[in-house]
Motif scaffolding. Structure first.
Motif, PDB file in Angstrom:
ATOM      1  N   ASP A 176       0.849  -1.192   0.000  1.00  0.00           N
ATOM      2  CA  ASP A 176       0.000   0.000   0.000  1.00  0.00           C
ATOM      3  C   ASP A 176       0.883   1.239   0.000  1.00  0.00           C
ATOM      4  O   ASP A 176       2.087   1.186   0.311  1.00  0.00           O
ATOM      5  N   ALA A 177       0.268   2.359  -0.362  1.00  0.00           N
ATOM      6  CA  ALA A 177       0.924   3.660  -0.316  1.00  0.00           C
ATOM      7  C   ALA A 177      -0.064   4.680   0.231  1.00  0.00           C
ATOM      8  O   ALA A 177      -1.271   4.589  -0.025  1.00  0.00           O
ATOM      9  N   TYR A 178       0.462   5.633   0.984  1.00  0.00           N
ATOM     10  CA  TYR A 178      -0.372   6.691   1.550  1.00  0.00           C
ATOM     11  C   TYR A 178       0.295   8.030   1.249  1.00  0.00           C
ATOM     12  O   TYR A 178       1.463   8.248   1.600  1.00  0.00           O
ATOM     13  N   VAL A 179      -0.427   8.906   0.580  1.00  0.00           N
ATOM     14  CA  VAL A 179       0.079  10.236   0.252  1.00  0.00           C
ATOM     15  C   VAL A 179      -0.230  11.148   1.435  1.00  0.00           C
ATOM     16  O   VAL A 179      -1.362  11.626   1.599  1.00  0.00           O
ATOM     17  N   GLN A 180       0.795  11.382   2.275  1.00  0.00           N
ATOM     18  CA  GLN A 180       0.577  12.193   3.470  1.00  0.00           C
ATOM     19  C   GLN A 180       0.431  13.667   3.121  1.00  0.00           C
ATOM     20  O   GLN A 180      -0.358  14.384   3.714  1.00  0.00           O
ATOM     21  N   ARG A 181       1.213  14.107   2.172  1.00  0.00           N
ATOM     22  CA  ARG A 181       1.095  15.439   1.595  1.00  0.00           C
ATOM     23  C   ARG A 181       1.627  15.331   0.179  1.00  0.00           C
ATOM     24  O   ARG A 181       2.203  14.300  -0.191  1.00  0.00           O
ATOM     25  N   PRO A 182       1.454  16.344  -0.677  1.00  0.00           N
ATOM     26  CA  PRO A 182       1.814  16.146  -2.088  1.00  0.00           C
ATOM     27  C   PRO A 182       3.218  15.626  -2.323  1.00  0.00           C
ATOM     28  O   PRO A 182       3.452  14.875  -3.277  1.00  0.00           O
ATOM     29  N   ASP A 183       4.171  16.009  -1.472  1.00  0.00           N
ATOM     30  CA  ASP A 183       5.556  15.596  -1.717  1.00  0.00           C
ATOM     31  C   ASP A 183       6.028  14.470  -0.814  1.00  0.00           C
ATOM     32  O   ASP A 183       7.198  14.067  -0.902  1.00  0.00           O
ATOM     33  N   VAL A 184       5.174  13.942   0.058  1.00  0.00           N
ATOM     34  CA  VAL A 184       5.577  12.899   0.992  1.00  0.00           C
ATOM     35  C   VAL A 184       4.648  11.698   0.837  1.00  0.00           C
ATOM     36  O   VAL A 184       3.426  11.819   1.005  1.00  0.00           O
TER      37      VAL A 184
ATOM     38  N   GLY B 130       9.075  -2.876   6.399  1.00  0.00           N
ATOM     39  CA  GLY B 130       8.410  -1.936   7.287  1.00  0.00           C
ATOM     40  C   GLY B 130       7.787  -0.801   6.508  1.00  0.00           C
ATOM     41  O   GLY B 130       7.399  -0.959   5.335  1.00  0.00           O
ATOM     42  N   LEU B 131       7.728   0.361   7.136  1.00  0.00           N
ATOM     43  CA  LEU B 131       7.118   1.542   6.530  1.00  0.00           C
ATOM     44  C   LEU B 131       8.218   2.468   6.043  1.00  0.00           C
ATOM     45  O   LEU B 131       9.110   2.849   6.809  1.00  0.00           O
ATOM     46  N   VAL B 132       8.143   2.820   4.769  1.00  0.00           N
ATOM     47  CA  VAL B 132       9.189   3.621   4.138  1.00  0.00           C
ATOM     48  C   VAL B 132       8.609   4.968   3.736  1.00  0.00           C
ATOM     49  O   VAL B 132       7.579   5.030   3.050  1.00  0.00           O
ATOM     50  N   ARG B 133       9.308   6.035   4.137  1.00  0.00           N
ATOM     51  CA  ARG B 133       8.877   7.402   3.834  1.00  0.00           C
ATOM     52  C   ARG B 133       9.739   7.975   2.717  1.00  0.00           C
ATOM     53  O   ARG B 133      10.966   7.926   2.771  1.00  0.00           O
ATOM     54  N   TRP B 134       9.050   8.493   1.696  1.00  0.00           N
ATOM     55  CA  TRP B 134       9.726   9.104   0.548  1.00  0.00           C
ATOM     56  C   TRP B 134       9.292  10.555   0.422  1.00  0.00           C
ATOM     57  O   TRP B 134       8.096  10.839   0.320  1.00  0.00           O
ATOM     58  N   ASP B 135      10.259  11.459   0.425  1.00  0.00           N
ATOM     59  CA  ASP B 135      10.007  12.866   0.159  1.00  0.00           C
ATOM     60  C   ASP B 135      10.477  13.140  -1.269  1.00  0.00           C
ATOM     61  O   ASP B 135      11.680  13.115  -1.560  1.00  0.00           O
ATOM     62  N   VAL B 136       9.518  13.377  -2.152  1.00  0.00           N
ATOM     63  CA  VAL B 136       9.821  13.515  -3.576  1.00  0.00           C
ATOM     64  C   VAL B 136      10.777  14.676  -3.820  1.00  0.00           C
ATOM     65  O   VAL B 136      11.697  14.597  -4.647  1.00  0.00           O
ATOM     66  N   ASN B 137      10.593  15.787  -3.114  1.00  0.00           N
ATOM     67  CA  ASN B 137      11.390  16.989  -3.335  1.00  0.00           C
ATOM     68  C   ASN B 137      12.569  17.118  -2.386  1.00  0.00           C
ATOM     69  O   ASN B 137      13.394  18.032  -2.546  1.00  0.00           O
ATOM     70  N   GLY B 138      12.631  16.250  -1.379  1.00  0.00           N
ATOM     71  CA  GLY B 138      13.710  16.363  -0.419  1.00  0.00           C
ATOM     72  C   GLY B 138      13.527  17.552   0.506  1.00  0.00           C
ATOM     73  O   GLY B 138      12.486  18.222   0.534  1.00  0.00           O
TER      74      GLY B 138
ATOM     75  N   SER C  87      17.717  13.038  -7.771  1.00  0.00           N
ATOM     76  CA  SER C  87      18.859  13.573  -7.038  1.00  0.00           C
ATOM     77  C   SER C  87      18.459  14.316  -5.771  1.00  0.00           C
ATOM     78  O   SER C  87      19.256  14.406  -4.824  1.00  0.00           O
ATOM     79  N   ASP C  88      17.237  14.857  -5.745  1.00  0.00           N
ATOM     80  CA  ASP C  88      16.808  15.586  -4.548  1.00  0.00           C
ATOM     81  C   ASP C  88      15.895  14.767  -3.644  1.00  0.00           C
ATOM     82  O   ASP C  88      15.367  15.275  -2.654  1.00  0.00           O
ATOM     83  N   ASP C  89      15.685  13.492  -3.981  1.00  0.00           N
ATOM     84  CA  ASP C  89      14.792  12.649  -3.176  1.00  0.00           C
ATOM     85  C   ASP C  89      15.371  12.410  -1.789  1.00  0.00           C
ATOM     86  O   ASP C  89      16.599  12.322  -1.606  1.00  0.00           O
ATOM     87  N   ARG C  90      14.478  12.277  -0.825  1.00  0.00           N
ATOM     88  CA  ARG C  90      14.894  11.866   0.519  1.00  0.00           C
ATOM     89  C   ARG C  90      14.173  10.572   0.868  1.00  0.00           C
ATOM     90  O   ARG C  90      12.945  10.510   0.864  1.00  0.00           O
ATOM     91  N   TRP C  91      14.936   9.542   1.158  1.00  0.00           N
ATOM     92  CA  TRP C  91      14.393   8.255   1.595  1.00  0.00           C
ATOM     93  C   TRP C  91      14.820   8.029   3.044  1.00  0.00           C
ATOM     94  O   TRP C  91      16.017   7.906   3.325  1.00  0.00           O
ATOM     95  N   ASP C  92      13.851   7.966   3.954  1.00  0.00           N
ATOM     96  CA  ASP C  92      14.172   7.704   5.350  1.00  0.00           C
ATOM     97  C   ASP C  92      14.350   6.208   5.578  1.00  0.00           C
ATOM     98  O   ASP C  92      13.793   5.373   4.846  1.00  0.00           O
TER      99      ASP C  92
END
Length: 811
Positions: free
Chosen positions: A507-515, A524-532, A547-552
């Protein structure tokens, strides 16, 4: 024609329960109100009419998964449908009988339902306990003297009898001499009961079974009925026979040329329905010397009924339908060879439902787990998509009739998407034009066919989630309208600095447009920030620039909770920025994005173990959805849960179908019968919430249902003026203090009404002037006799609300 199924749950007439000791309660409680105002609209398959019976101006048509259609003979286009949870025990109707007093409905998997006054104000009583089994193959009844005797057959388990509404003895071949345990037909006479089987006929008279096969040219008997003059007639593989009681043998009339499965009379004329080698139904009329064929509107006639008119019914398939898809039809003969025909063609073609979504126009869409197609319900009725695309360029339709439609989604451009798992790809349907584009790996940038979920990003893109069989685990289709262009498909990285190494992203959950959060099996649960960190949610999303992605780092533990994020199957948004995670229970947590850790676990819920402790229905969490009012909807294997936060603490309302309720002995202790609802059963799969309304859509292996909350809260077992009512003492010994009701605000000036029923559904005691905290019952029935030790159901009604409570009487 369009049928309205929705009915407020407070109008449910009959409920069916079980106790902790697995003794099933039969509740013949009229007009029982459910706790909380929630409207259920079953979305069921109307594929085949399995049986027919005509009685007093109505024709009753059993459906294989759609309940029972009630057809007014004066206006056959105005059919109503009775369904499980509010009317019947189950939706797979196998047999029908009029006993002379009541209509009896046999089902596959859900026992029997008795319908009193079916043509007026029907009341329903469901029988699932104390029967020989729940798979009913035949039923018939008669009123003999003052007694209503109803006999029923259970597939491979013999027969049983119900006398004046009370389930009695059961009989089998091994124990009692019944000719076979698989009985196809029953005919109840004044002096004997007859049973037809694949190996012949049994007669039950004088409490003894005897075989009665003399004269049969083939022992397989599929139909038994009494002619208007009282003659017993049998139909089977060898033709049609009449019983000669003096000779003690069957006399063969003849054969219509097919194996006879149904018998009916119109104006004294015998009619039969037989099946030929191709499974086609052939109707014939006996002229007195021979059988003459009566052509039917469709070749697949499967049911026949007589009376004033001849009725036939069955199924028909439209061009392009899959092998298991069809619509039901029924027809009335004109006395010759003509028919007037009607179709139940405004229902869904989806029987086993899984993928779900709400379209941008508010339509509710459901997809077939078996790949037969998908359908959308809007104000104008159903739109069904089932035809296959061809090999021609730009052909419209499904990829095949086998790819499981595990997921659906509606993108911002108005399109509705569905996956065809394993053997297909994706489907893009345009509701405005009716076109369905097959999206394959060969003509798009789709990276694999193991698609298990689809999630629409509110900004327009479509997230495509894959399982173990595909190397790519998540794709982002940045411009869904341009799906043919591989440049619009972005593959997200796996491993460290990406999604991890789990085999499936559920599953995926769009927490906000960029997250965006992902539930990755084993990771587990993986958080991706599209814009970093350098940009925010209001900045343009850099989908194609990694290049600007942030993967926690994955969230692989919930502090203070035993629930395992690595088992997560579903994600949804919670209040105040929290996130719900579903898998081995549900957890609500807060995440500190600055320091990349779970800052707190606000709530967690597991399977309910006690009536006093909040918990979920059993079977594991399959899906989550957050409703418009902020409540969390949770689908578990056994049913539907709603989690409301009251004073920041979770309160769980539960609903499930009849068979899940009676099939789990613990549910009778954990929940009152108020949780039984018109849900499809039996295994639940998905839930989605409509962003434009309060509606929720839930799918299961026997259909789907629209669920609409109609007030601000409540459901299951809480939220009314009677929510806190309880019986005391409990268990109760009538030798002590009188029975009272605590938690009841009723007074002498404003009293409650209480009715008490035994396990057979019979009214034992009634008091219309009960006040709270006051003893009102001494343990004697309506004629003054002491009631027996056992279980009783207490119905409490006050100020328009009704609750049911279970009472154990011990002496």
């Amino acid at each position: 024609m369009k049928h309205t199924y929705a009915r407020m749950l407070r109008n449910t007439r009959i409920l069916r329960g079980s106790t902790a000791a697995a003794a099933f309660l039969l509740l013949a409680v009229p007009a029982v109100a459910q706790t909380g105002s929630v409207e259920f609209e079953p979305l069921l398959l109307q594929r085949t009419v399995t049986c027919l019976i005509a009685h007093e101006g109505s024709v009753y048509a059993g459906l294989d998964g759609g309940g029972l259609a009630v057809i007014p003979a004066a206006d056959p286009s105005a059919a109503q449908v009775w369904t499980a949870g509010r009317d019947l025990g189950g939706n797979f109707v196998t047999s029908l009988a009029w006993s002379g007093r009541n209509l009896w409905v046999g089902t596959n998997g859900a026992g029997l339902t008795r319908v009193a006054d079916p043509g007026g104000t029907p009341t329903f009583r469901q029988y699932t306990g104390n029967l020989a089994g729940l798979d009913i193959s035949a039923v018939d009844g008669a009123v003999v003297g003052d007694a209503e005797r109803v006999w029923y057959a259970v597939t491979d388990a013999g027969v049983g009898v119900i006398t004046n509404g009370i389930a009695g003895a059961t009989y089998t071949a091994e124990r009692d001499g019944l000719i076979a345990n698989r009985v196809n037909a029953i005919a109840v006479g004044e002096d004997a009961v007859w049973f037809g089987s694949g190996v012949g006929v049994s007669r039950f008279a004088g409490n003894v079974f005897t075989d009665q096969n003399a004269g049969l040219t083939d022992p397989a008997i599929n139909a038994l009925a009494f002619a208007p003059d009282g003659t017993l007639v049998a139909g089977g593989n060898g033709g049609v026979y009449t019983w000669d009681d003096g000779a003690g043998a069957w006399i063969r009339l003849g054969s219509p040329g097919q194996w006879v499965s149904r018998i009916a009379w119109v104006d004294g004329a015998l009619h039969t329905l037989g099946l030929n080698g191709q499974g086609q139904g052939i109707v014939s009329r006996w002229t007195g010397s021979a059988f003459v064929g009566v052509p039917t509107p469709y070749a697949t006639a499967l049911a026949l009924a007589g009376g004033t008119d001849l009725w036939a019914a069955g199924r028909y398939a439209e061009a392009g339908m899959g092998s298991t898809s069809a619509f039901a039809w029924y027809a009335r003969g004109d006395g010759g060879t003509g028919w007037q025909t009607w179709q139940l063609d405004q229902g869904t073609i989806v029987g086993t439902a899984e993928g779900l979504t709400f379209g941008r126009d508010g339509r509710a869409w459901i997809g077939s787990f078996t790949g037969q197609g998908f359908g959308g319900l809007g104000e104008g009725g159903w739109t069904n998509v089932f035809a296959l695309a061809s090999d021609a360029n730009d052909s419209s339709g499904l990829i095949n009739h086998s790819g499981n439609m595990l997921a659906m989604a509606a993108t911002a451009d108005g399109a509705v998407w569905a996956c065809q798992y394993g053997s297909g790809g994706l489907l893009r349907h345009d509701p405005a034009t009716g076109r369905t584009d097959p999206v394959r790996t060969t003509d798009s940038g789709l990276g694999g066919r193991g698609v298990v979920n689809l999630v629409a990003h509110p900004g327009g893109p479509l997230l495509v989630l894959h399982d173990w069989q595909d190397a790519v685990k998540v794709e982002v289709l940045t411009d869904p309208a341009r799906w043919r262009d591989p440049a619009n498909w972005i593959d997200l990285p796996s491993g460290v600095g990406g999604l991890g190494d789990g085999p499936t992203v559920w599953d995926a959950y769009v927490q906000r447009p960029d997250v965006i959060w992902f539930a990755v099996e084993g990771t587990g649960l993986v958080r991706w920030d599209v814009n970093g960190d350098a940009a925010g949610p209001d900045d343009p999303l850099t989908w194609s620039d990694p290049s600007d992605d942030r993967w926690d780092a994955p969230v692989d533990v919930f502090p203070g909770a035993a629930n395992d994020p690595k088992q997560a199957k579903a994600l949804a948004g919670g209040p105040d920025g929290s996130i719900w995670c579903g898998g081995d229970g549900v957890v609500r947590f807060f995440y500190d994005a600055q320091f990349s850790y779970v800052s707190s676990v606000a709530d967690f819920l597991n399977v309910k173990q006690s009536p006093q402790v909040e918990g979920l229905l059993g079977g594991g969490v399959y899906d989550l959805a957050t409703g418009r009012e902020g409540d969390l909807w949770v689908v578990t294997l056994n049913g539907l849960n709603r989690v409301r936060l009251v004073d920041d603490a979770p309160v769980v309302d539960a609903w499930l179908d009849l068979m899940n309720y009676v099939g789990n002995p613990s549910y009778g202790t954990l929940y009152s019968p108020n949780v039984i609802a018109p849900l499809p059963g039996f295994v639940y799969r998905k839930v989605v919430a409509d962003p434009g309304s309060r509606r929720v859509l839930v799918s299961g292996d026997r259909g789907a249902a629209l669920v609409t909350p109609t007030d601000g809260g409540g459901g299951g077992d809480g939220g009314t003026v009677l929510a806190g009512a309880y019986l005391y003492p409990s268990p109760w010994n009538p030798a002590g203090e009188p029975l009272g009701i605590g938690g009841l605000a009723a007074t002498v000036a404003d009293p409650a009404e209480v009715a008490i029923y035994n396990v057979e559904g019979q009214l034992v005691y009634q008091d219309t002037r009960v006040a709270g905290a006051t003893g009102f019952w001494s343990g004697r029935n309506r004629v003054g006799a002491p009631v027996a030790t056992g279980l009783y159901v207490v119905r409490i009604t006050w100020r328009g609300a009704t609750e049911l409570r279970t009472l154990a009487v011990v002496r």
